[in-house]
Design an enzyme around this catalytic site. Sequence first.
Site, PDB file in Angstrom:
ATOM      1  N   HIS A  52     -12.921  -7.938 -11.325  1.00  0.00           N
ATOM      2  CA  HIS A  52     -12.967  -7.793 -12.844  1.00  0.00           C
ATOM      3  C   HIS A  52     -12.791  -8.823 -13.562  1.00  0.00           C
ATOM      4  O   HIS A  52     -11.798  -9.407 -13.155  1.00  0.00           O
ATOM      5  CB  HIS A  52     -12.055  -6.471 -13.414  1.00  0.00           C
ATOM      6  CG  HIS A  52     -12.672  -5.119 -12.791  1.00  0.00           C
ATOM      7  ND1 HIS A  52     -13.780  -4.487 -13.239  1.00  0.00           N
ATOM      8  CD2 HIS A  52     -12.463  -4.476 -11.732  1.00  0.00           C
ATOM      9  CE1 HIS A  52     -13.978  -3.290 -12.763  1.00  0.00           C
ATOM     10  NE2 HIS A  52     -12.942  -3.259 -11.633  1.00  0.00           N
ATOM     11  N   CYS A 400     -27.320  -4.082  16.240  1.00  0.00           N
ATOM     12  CA  CYS A 400     -27.634  -3.330  14.989  1.00  0.00           C
ATOM     13  C   CYS A 400     -28.858  -3.932  14.240  1.00  0.00           C
ATOM     14  O   CYS A 400     -28.829  -5.060  13.717  1.00  0.00           O
ATOM     15  CB  CYS A 400     -26.465  -3.331  14.020  1.00  0.00           C
ATOM     16  SG  CYS A 400     -27.039  -2.702  12.256  1.00  0.00           S
TER      17      CYS A 400
HETATM   18  C1  LIG Z   1     -13.135   4.541  -6.992  1.00  0.00           C
HETATM   19  C2  LIG Z   1     -12.626   3.502  -6.912  1.00  0.00           C
HETATM   20  C3  LIG Z   1     -13.142   2.247  -7.387  1.00  0.00           C
HETATM   21  C4  LIG Z   1     -12.382   1.252  -7.523  1.00  0.00           C
HETATM   22  N1  LIG Z   1     -12.956   0.033  -7.826  1.00  0.00           N
HETATM   23  C5  LIG Z   1     -12.163  -1.164  -8.026  1.00  0.00           C
HETATM   24  C6  LIG Z   1     -13.119  -2.591  -8.319  1.00  0.00           C
HETATM   25  O1  LIG Z   1     -14.245  -2.447  -8.654  1.00  0.00           O
HETATM   26  N2  LIG Z   1     -12.416  -3.428  -8.650  1.00  0.00           N
HETATM   27  C7  LIG Z   1     -10.948  -3.493  -8.449  1.00  0.00           C
HETATM   28  O2  LIG Z   1     -10.494  -4.618  -8.562  1.00  0.00           O
HETATM   29  N3  LIG Z   1     -10.319  -2.669  -7.928  1.00  0.00           N
HETATM   30  C8  LIG Z   1     -11.161  -1.328  -7.644  1.00  0.00           C
HETATM   31  N4  LIG Z   1     -10.271  -0.172  -7.240  1.00  0.00           N
HETATM   32  C9  LIG Z   1      -8.915  -0.005  -6.971  1.00  0.00           C
HETATM   33  C10 LIG Z   1      -8.741  -0.779  -5.673  1.00  0.00           C
HETATM   34  O3  LIG Z   1      -9.589  -0.427  -4.665  1.00  0.00           O
HETATM   35  C11 LIG Z   1      -7.177  -0.480  -5.220  1.00  0.00           C
HETATM   36  O4  LIG Z   1      -6.479  -1.044  -6.235  1.00  0.00           O
HETATM   37  C12 LIG Z   1      -6.662  -1.291  -3.955  1.00  0.00           C
HETATM   38  O5  LIG Z   1      -7.595  -1.217  -3.011  1.00  0.00           O
HETATM   39  C13 LIG Z   1      -5.345  -0.810  -3.454  1.00  0.00           C
HETATM   40  O6  LIG Z   1      -4.803  -1.496  -2.323  1.00  0.00           O
HETATM   41  P1  LIG Z   1      -3.614  -0.788  -1.677  1.00  0.00           P
HETATM   42  O7  LIG Z   1      -3.485  -1.955  -0.609  1.00  0.00           O
HETATM   43  O8  LIG Z   1      -2.561  -0.717  -2.624  1.00  0.00           O
HETATM   44  O9  LIG Z   1      -3.890   0.446  -1.020  1.00  0.00           O
HETATM   45  P2  LIG Z   1      -4.734   0.944   0.443  1.00  0.00           P
HETATM   46  O10 LIG Z   1      -5.971   0.225   0.328  1.00  0.00           O
HETATM   47  O11 LIG Z   1      -4.733   2.455   0.256  1.00  0.00           O
HETATM   48  O12 LIG Z   1      -3.613   0.598   1.298  1.00  0.00           O
HETATM   49  C14 LIG Z   1      -2.453   1.272   1.512  1.00  0.00           C
HETATM   50  C15 LIG Z   1      -2.093   1.389   3.148  1.00  0.00           C
HETATM   51  O13 LIG Z   1      -1.045   1.926   3.375  1.00  0.00           O
HETATM   52  C16 LIG Z   1      -1.010   2.735   4.362  1.00  0.00           C
HETATM   53  N5  LIG Z   1       0.173   3.622   4.470  1.00  0.00           N
HETATM   54  C17 LIG Z   1       0.442   4.525   3.476  1.00  0.00           C
HETATM   55  N6  LIG Z   1       1.414   5.550   3.855  1.00  0.00           N
HETATM   56  C18 LIG Z   1       1.908   4.558   4.951  1.00  0.00           C
HETATM   57  C19 LIG Z   1       2.984   5.090   5.732  1.00  0.00           C
HETATM   58  N7  LIG Z   1       3.757   6.077   5.459  1.00  0.00           N
HETATM   59  N8  LIG Z   1       3.451   4.311   6.837  1.00  0.00           N
HETATM   60  C20 LIG Z   1       2.434   3.162   7.276  1.00  0.00           C
HETATM   61  N9  LIG Z   1       1.179   2.822   6.510  1.00  0.00           N
HETATM   62  C21 LIG Z   1       1.171   3.905   5.236  1.00  0.00           C
HETATM   63  C22 LIG Z   1      -2.438   3.523   4.327  1.00  0.00           C
HETATM   64  O14 LIG Z   1      -2.956   3.751   5.394  1.00  0.00           O
HETATM   65  C23 LIG Z   1      -3.108   2.226   3.848  1.00  0.00           C
HETATM   66  O15 LIG Z   1      -3.978   1.488   4.732  1.00  0.00           O
HETATM   67  C24 LIG Z   1     -11.085   0.793  -7.186  1.00  0.00           C
HETATM   68  C25 LIG Z   1     -10.440   2.180  -6.315  1.00  0.00           C
HETATM   69  C26 LIG Z   1     -11.185   3.272  -6.422  1.00  0.00           C
HETATM   70  C27 LIG Z   1     -10.393   4.669  -5.666  1.00  0.00           C
END
Ligand SMILES: Cc1cc2nc3c(=O)[nH]c(=O)nc-3n(C[C@H](O)[C@H](O)[C@H](O)COP(=O)(O)OP(=O)(O)OC[C@H]3O[C@@H](n4cnc5c(N)ncnc54)[C@H](O)[C@@H]3O)c2cc1C
Length: 475
Positions: A52, A400
Site C-alpha cells: 500500500h 509442475c
Molecule cells: C484478507 C486480508 C487481506 C490483506 N491484505 C493486505 C495487503 O494487501 N497488504 C498489506 O500490507 N497487508 C494486508 N493484510 C495484512 C497482512 O496480511 C497482515 O498484517 C500480516 O500478514 C500479519 O503478519 P503477522 O506476522 O503479524 O501474522 P501471521 O502471518 O499470522 O503470523 C503469526 C504467526 O504466529 C504463529 N503463532 C500464533 N500463536 C502462536 C503460539 N502460541 N506459539 C507459536 N506460534 C504462534 C502463527 O502460527 C503464525 O505463523 C491482509 C490481511 C488479510 C487477512
Amino acid sequence: MNEFYDVCIIGGGVVGCAAAMALSKYDLRVMVIEKEEDVCSGTSKANSAIVHAGFDAVPGTLKAKMNVRGAELIRQLSKTLDFPYRQNGSLVLCFDEHDMPKLNELYERGIKNGVSELSIISGNEARALEPALSGKVVAALLAKSAGIVCPFGMTYAFAENAASNGVQFRFLTEVKDVRSDGGKYIINTDKGEINAKSVVNAAGVYSDKIHNAVSDDKIKVIARRGEYVLLDREVGDLVSHTIFQLPGKYGKGVLVSPTVHGNLIVGPSADDIDDKDDTETTAAATAIVKETALLSVPSIPYNKTITGFSGVRAHLETGDFIISEIKDGFYDAAGIESPGLTAAPAIGEYLAELIAKKCGAEQKKNYINTRKGIPHVSELPPDERTRLIKQNPKYGNIICRCESVSEGEIVDAIKRVPGAVSLDGVKRRVRQGMGRCQAGFCTPAAIAVLARELGIPEEQVTKNRPGSEQIKESL
Ligand SMILES: Cc1cc2nc3c(=O)[nH]c(=O)nc-3n(C[C@H](O)[C@H](O)[C@H](O)COP(=O)(O)OP(=O)(O)OC[C@H]3O[C@@H](n4cnc5c(N)ncnc54)[C@H](O)[C@@H]3O)c2cc1C
C-alpha cells in the site's frame, strides 16, 4: 529443552521474520518460535499482497508511519534480498460525484502521511490508464508508488536472511504461556521451556493471548476473515494497476489486481468470525466479492477462476497497531492487520532498534545483507538455462507443468534454511501446484521428491502440519 536467548520472537509470520532479520544485524542470540511446520503459515500467506502507498491510514497512527516506511523498505529489500515485487500503482475509484469529499480526504491523508506521486484524476483519465474500468467511474485517486509483492517470497527472504545471520527457528512448537522471572522471561511451550531476556509477540491473530499472559491491560483481537477469488494467468493482464473502491466500514473494500506472478486476484470480503483458524471459503462471501468487483471492472471473466482462499485479519477495536515495549523487555507487535504486510519490515526495524538500544547490543561486523532467491529455471535466458541443466539435470525435469517448476527447484526449496518440509512449504517457495490444475497432477511427484530429500517414507509426507499426510499407509 531449557535454553537461553537474548530475544525470542513468538510467531514466524512476515512480522516475526522481519523482526528476526532486523535483530540479526546485532550481536544478539535470537530464536523464532512457530507453532506450525514452516514460516509464513498464518495470515502472511493469505492476503491481497498489495504494498500500500499509505494514504488509507489516519495520519499520526502507527499504521500510517509503518506503512509509508515499510513500502520504501520493500522497494529496496526486493533488490538486495531477491524477492518478487512490482511497482504497479493503484487507483481508488469514485462512482458518484457526492463521494468526492471521501476521495479528497484520502488524498489529504496521503499527503499528510508523506506519500509521494499522489493525484486525483478524472474518470476518463482513469479509463485511459485502465481500459477495462467501468464507464461509471467519475474520478480516481492515483498512487504511483503502490506495488504488489509475493507475500511468501518476501517472508522467506526475511527468514533466510535472518538464518544466514545466525537466527534460529523452532517449528511445531506452540507457546502456551509466558511469565517474567527475575529479569528474564520463561516461555512455556508444548516442547518445554525456553528462557529469554526479551520477548517479541508477533503471534498474529493470537497476539492477544500472548499479550494477555504478561499484561494486566487486556486486549482482544477480533478475527476478521477475507475471502478471495483467484483467476488464471491467461487473464492476469485485465488490469495493470491495483483497483480499489472507496473504503467502507470494514476497511479497504474489494479490489481487483494483478499479482506479481501474473494472476488476477479479486477480493477480499470482511466478516468477523469466532474461530480464528477458520479459513474456509463460503458461497455467500464469494458471491458478494464477485458482484462488488464487477462495479469496478465489469468484464472480469469468472469462468477463468482457478481457486478461492481466505485469510484472517487481526483486528483491534482501537483500529491501530500495538508496537511497543508493554513490560520490561516484552515487546508487542499486536493487532497487525492490513497494511501489516507492507509495514512488516518497518515494524521489524523499529522493534530491533528499541531492543538493541535497551540491551546495548552492537551491530555485527560480518552481517550479510544480501540473499539470492531460488531461480525459476524456465524464466532464465536459454543459455543460462542450458548451463544449469547440464550442471544439474534435475533442473530439466519439469514436475509442475502449469507453472513449469523443475525437480531441481523443489530440491532447492527443501535445502534452504529454513527449508520446506511439507507440500505447502514447497508450493509457497517455488509455486509447484499454484497453477491452473491446483496440484492435481504434480502432487505425487512432489511427494516423492520430499520423501527422498527428507529421508522419510512417502506416507509421512504432509501437506502442512502433522496429521495432513496425503498417502495412507498400505495395510
Ligand atoms: C484478507 C486480508 C487481506 C490483506 N491484505 C493486505 C495487503 O494487501 N497488504 C498489506 O500490507 N497487508 C494486508 N493484510 C495484512 C497482512 O496480511 C497482515 O498484517 C500480516 O500478514 C500479519 O503478519 P503477522 O506476522 O503479524 O501474522 P501471521 O502471518 O499470522 O503470523 C503469526 C504467526 O504466529 C504463529 N503463532 C500464533 N500463536 C502462536 C503460539 N502460541 N506459539 C507459536 N506460534 C504462534 C502463527 O502460527 C503464525 O505463523 C491482509 C490481511 C488479510 C487477512
